[in-house]
Design a protein around this motif. Structure first.
Motif, PDB file in Angstrom:
ATOM      1  N   MET A 143       0.834  -1.263   0.141  1.00  0.00           N
ATOM      2  CA  MET A 143      -0.029   0.025   0.048  1.00  0.00           C
ATOM      3  C   MET A 143       0.892   1.325  -0.065  1.00  0.00           C
ATOM      4  O   MET A 143       0.159   2.262  -0.318  1.00  0.00           O
ATOM      5  N   SER A 144       1.964   1.025   0.222  1.00  0.00           N
ATOM      6  CA  SER A 144       3.003   2.247   0.310  1.00  0.00           C
ATOM      7  C   SER A 144       3.061   3.170  -0.910  1.00  0.00           C
ATOM      8  O   SER A 144       3.167   2.461  -2.166  1.00  0.00           O
ATOM      9  N   SER A 145       3.240   4.415  -0.893  1.00  0.00           N
ATOM     10  CA  SER A 145       3.550   5.272  -2.016  1.00  0.00           C
ATOM     11  C   SER A 145       4.750   5.063  -2.729  1.00  0.00           C
ATOM     12  O   SER A 145       4.932   5.267  -3.780  1.00  0.00           O
ATOM     13  N   SER A 146       5.665   4.535  -2.160  1.00  0.00           N
ATOM     14  CA  SER A 146       6.924   3.967  -2.781  1.00  0.00           C
ATOM     15  C   SER A 146       6.980   2.433  -2.945  1.00  0.00           C
ATOM     16  O   SER A 146       8.114   1.951  -3.077  1.00  0.00           O
ATOM     17  N   GLY A 147       6.062   1.690  -2.921  1.00  0.00           N
ATOM     18  CA  GLY A 147       6.309   0.373  -2.894  1.00  0.00           C
ATOM     19  C   GLY A 147       6.182  -0.257  -4.256  1.00  0.00           C
ATOM     20  O   GLY A 147       5.848   0.463  -5.179  1.00  0.00           O
ATOM     21  N   LEU A 158       2.102   0.527 -11.540  1.00  0.00           N
ATOM     22  CA  LEU A 158       0.960   1.473 -11.810  1.00  0.00           C
ATOM     23  C   LEU A 158       1.655   2.219 -13.120  1.00  0.00           C
ATOM     24  O   LEU A 158       1.175   2.406 -13.942  1.00  0.00           O
ATOM     25  N   ARG A 159       2.745   2.714 -12.728  1.00  0.00           N
ATOM     26  CA  ARG A 159       3.440   3.548 -13.528  1.00  0.00           C
ATOM     27  C   ARG A 159       3.877   2.751 -14.676  1.00  0.00           C
ATOM     28  O   ARG A 159       3.802   3.171 -15.974  1.00  0.00           O
ATOM     29  N   GLU A 160       4.203   1.545 -14.643  1.00  0.00           N
ATOM     30  CA  GLU A 160       4.800   0.574 -15.785  1.00  0.00           C
ATOM     31  C   GLU A 160       3.529   0.515 -16.674  1.00  0.00           C
ATOM     32  O   GLU A 160       3.764   0.363 -17.828  1.00  0.00           O
TER      33      GLU A 160
END
Length: 785
Positions: free
Chosen positions: A406-410, A416-418
């Motif tokens: 759930m982390s913003s850096s996980g 999702l960016r990919e």
């Protein structure tokens, strides 16, 4: 009026009555009830004489059954099974006369040589059913027994009751699943000898003292095996070898045994079917289940299973190795002994409860943290599966793993960016087939498509588990959960709205790559055959979406306190936002990687065109063979042509194999009972409507849409305003479950092959998702084509 039959004469199929009369004089392993029969002509000329004949029999004082025995019914040319009327519970002369008239009226041809058969009705049966001497679809050498318990002897054919199905091979001594069926193998063998190998089926009842009563025998029309018995036996031996090799202990997949299933984890039954063509199977393996699946889980903090294939190929039948699956769901830091004990427990639980094979993470494995994880881990410690220390360690690692997801850096954000980067990639198509392009498409789809999708699907599963646990602890109602999960704004959920508003060209530009059967080259894309899927003359029906979920202040406060207690980030709105976003992200990523799968199939079809091969031909070729070609046209053409023929022969083997949905040991390859399906019901809605066989071409508008395995390519059905949905395969997190939830449509997902086949025969069904019921319905509307 019954003609005398010489028992010494060779057996031949006649009408229903004539066949039974012959068998009554020769059969030893069953009994035929007393009988009289007469023709329509005889009835019309002398009805009193016909009635006198029946009423003169001592058995006529009992309850009778009056049955059709038409010419062309149960014949070697056509069965017409169930075409004409049978009247049960007939008592007395007047009722008999009325029943005879009703049966005659049901004949749709005015033929005077049609017959009416009268027998005493079998009372107090303990079981009844239908037996086929071979598998009716392929002619493979399995005896197929469909039976149900109880006194009503037409339950299997009527479809009113739960039916069990037993498959066994004609050679050897099969394991009989119920003592009441003990006499059936001998009867099948005797009838096989009498009919000299002609495929047949028969209806039977069984009395309390286990006497088999034969109701009718008919030939199976147009059923012939496509492969030799020797080839079938050799394939079974190969399947047994593969199962035994898979069970051998490895350094990565933990434990001494495994269970194979068609629906756990990556669920091949739903995505490619239980008998996929070689191209579809090889694509699915290459893009997901050989390497990508394990790489994704490792990146999310689970045990390293890289190098271990998830899918086991039993001569073309795809199964998931659940030992590998369970091993891959163990947090990486958990010590080896604890991990080994945990996986062994999971496998044993599935073996004891095979009906949970489509729910292994909800019902068996602990794979992420939610609000019931601590209690579940404590039960593992209490039963000795884990030590108390290992139980606490498991909880800790699952909590950290879930926080990381759930982390913003996980890894979830990275995937999702990919997925968004993949959406920006164009698919410019050259004029002719390019081997280099095909190879590059496969590479991109694997690395930038299915790999991030695998992670996003893991995040969405984690979110769904959290929501289910909020229901379990009483902070959300089931309706709240449905509205929360259904509020995700996915690209596919927009399709129904955009169908009626976008220009056709723009609509197909967005969704045209989709096809029913994402991995099936034979299935046309939406943009290749739009009229097949969409009615452009009508507006899409308005979507009946559930009202969005808006948590109350009380719920938010209670969730915040729960998060604090469980040492999770204390922001309830962020948690609920992650739930909605992750589900939308999964569907978004699925839409993007399916563009590349679809384009791979287009490129393969273009390759076939240049070699004079059809899409059907190319469906028999393995993707690795195609990407390994040398680029030398003559040599490549010969290589592919040879692969087509080998694939075609191999697929004939695949089609001849029958195996259970869950394989516990190789002995089930020769005798097994199909599993009782426990459907996944979606929404709290109810619908009563006609059934529509979507794959068979029925119009699904305002109908219960029936689809064996519904992947995203079947989204077009939602533009038709379906009343309900039933699939044979799929789980509570499957694509179709998500779509039904979004639109508030009652659905039964993953009902199992046998129940699906039975319900498909019904003209109308009731699907009551709240009550978890599917049943035949009385509805005066015809099936539409």
């Amino acid at each position: 009026m019954c003609a005398f039959v010489d028992a010494a004469r060779p057996f031949h199929f006649g009408t229903k009555a004539e066949t039974l009369q012959q068998l009554s004089r020769s059969i030893r392993s069953a009994v035929v009830l007393p009988m009289e029969y007469f023709t329509v002509r005889q009835w019309r000329e002398d009805p009193d004489g016909c009635l006198n004949l029946v009423c003169s029999q001592t058995w006529s004082a009992s309850t009778l059954v009056v049955r059709s025995s038409g010419q062309g019914e149960d014949s070697t040319e056509s069965s017409n099974a169930g075409r004409y009327l049978s009247e049960r519970d007939v008592r007395g002369r007047d009722a008999l006369a009325g029943a005879v008239r009703d049966v005659i009226a049901s004949f749709d041809e005015d033929r005077s040589d049609h017959q009416i058969l009268v027998q005493p009705q079998l009372e107090n049966a303990v079981a009844s059913g239908v037996v086929s001497s071979c598998e009716p679809g392929s002619g493979a050498p399995y005896r197929v027994v469909e039976w149900t318990a109880g006194a009503e002897t037409d339950e299997v054919t009527s479809g009113r009751s739960e039916v069990r199905t037993w498959y066994y091979l004609e050679a050897g001594r099969p394991r009989i699943p119920s003592p009441v069926l003990t006499g059936l193998p001998a009867l099948v063998d005797e009838l096989t000898e009498l009919t000299e190998g002609v495929p047949f089926e028969f209806e039977f009842g069984i009395t309390r003292n286990r006497i088999v009563v034969l109701f009718q025998v008919r030939p199976l029309v147009n059923v012939r095996p496509r492969i030799s018995r020797f080839a079938h036996d050799r394939a079974l031996a190969e399947c047994e070898r593969i199962i035994n090799d898979t069970t051998k202990e490895t350094p990565f997949a933990l434990g001494e045994r495994t269970v194979l299933g068609v629906m756990p984890d990556w669920n091949p039954a739903e995505m490619i079917g239980i008998r996929p063509r070689p191209l579809a199977l090889s694509l699915y393996r290459g893009l997901i289940t050989d390497r990508v699946w394990a790489r994704s889980r490792y990146r999310y903090g689970y045990r390293d299973l890289r190098g271990v294939p998830l899918l086991v190929d039993l001569c073309g039948l795809p199964y998931i190795d659940t030992r590998a699956s369970f091993s891959s769901l163990v947090p990486a830091p958990l010590n080896e002994n604890a991990a080994r004990g945990l996986v062994a427990h999971y496998v044993a639980e599935l073996a004891e409860n095979p009906h949970l094979h489509d729910k292994i993470e909800f019902a068996i494995a602990l794979s992420s943290y939610h609000f019931a994880t601590e209690q579940q881990a404590e039960r593992l410690a209490a039963t000795g599966v884990l030590s108390a220390e290992d139980s606490r360690c498991l909880v800790k690692e699952l909590r950290e793993l879930t926080i990381g997801i759930m982390s913003s850096s996980g890894p979830y954000r990275r995937d999702l960016r990919e997925a968004r980067l993949l959406a920006s990639r164009s698919l410019d198509r050259p004029d002719t087939f390019s081997l280099a392009r095909l190879t590059e498409l496969v590479r991109i789809c694997r690395l930038h498509g299915t790999l991030p999708f695998s992670g996003l699907a893991r995040a969405a599963f984690t979110a769904t588990s959290i929501v289910r646990s909020l229901v379990d602890v009483g902070l959300l109602t089931p309706d709240d959960a449905d509205r929360l999960l259904g509020s995700a704004q996915t690209p596919i959920s927009a399709m129904q709205d955009e169908f009626g508003t976008l220009p056709r060209s723009e609509f197909l530009a967005r969704y045209g790559h989709l096809r029913p059967g994402t991995y099936d080259i034979r299935s046309p894309r939406y943009d290749e055959s739009p009229e097949q899927y969409f009615d452009w003359s009508m507006q899409a029906p308005p979507a009946h979406k559930p009202a969005p979920f808006r948590p109350s202040a009380r719920q938010l406060g209670a969730i915040e306190r729960l998060l604090r207690t469980h040492l999770l980030p204390e922001d309830p709105r962020a948690l609920l936002g992650f739930v909605v976003e992750s589900i939308a992200a999964r569907e978004y990523s699925k839409l993007q990687f399916s563009r590349f799968v679809s384009e791979i199939l287009v490129e393969i079809r273009r390759a076939g065109n240049q070699w004079g091969l059809t899409a059907d031909d190319m469906s028999y070729v393995d993707i690795d063979l195609l990407t390994g070609l040398k680029g030398e046209r003559g040599a490549d053409e010969a290589t592919v042509a040879g692969a087509v023929e080998r694939g075609r022969r191999g697929y004939e083997i695949t089609e001849s194999l029958c195996a259970p949905a869950v394989v516990l040991d190789p002995a089930q390859l020769t005798s097994f009972v199909s599993m009782r399906g426990e459907a996944n019901f979606v929404t709290r809605s109810r619908s009563v409507a006609r059934t529509a066989d979507v794959a068979g071409g029925d119009d699904p508008e305002a109908a219960i849409a029936m689809i064996m395995a519904a992947d995203p390519g079947y989204d077009w059905i939602f533009t038709r305003g379906i009343a309900g949905l039933i699939t044979a395969y799929g789980g509570v997190n499957s694509h179709m479950a998500i779509r039904a939830r979004e639109l508030g449509i009652p659905a039964a997902i993953g009902v199992g092959h046998e129940a699906f086949r039975r319900w498909l025969r019904e003209d109308a069904l009731e699907v009551d998702a709240a009550s978890r019921i599917v049943r035949p319905a009385a509805l005066s509307v015809p099936r539409q084509g």
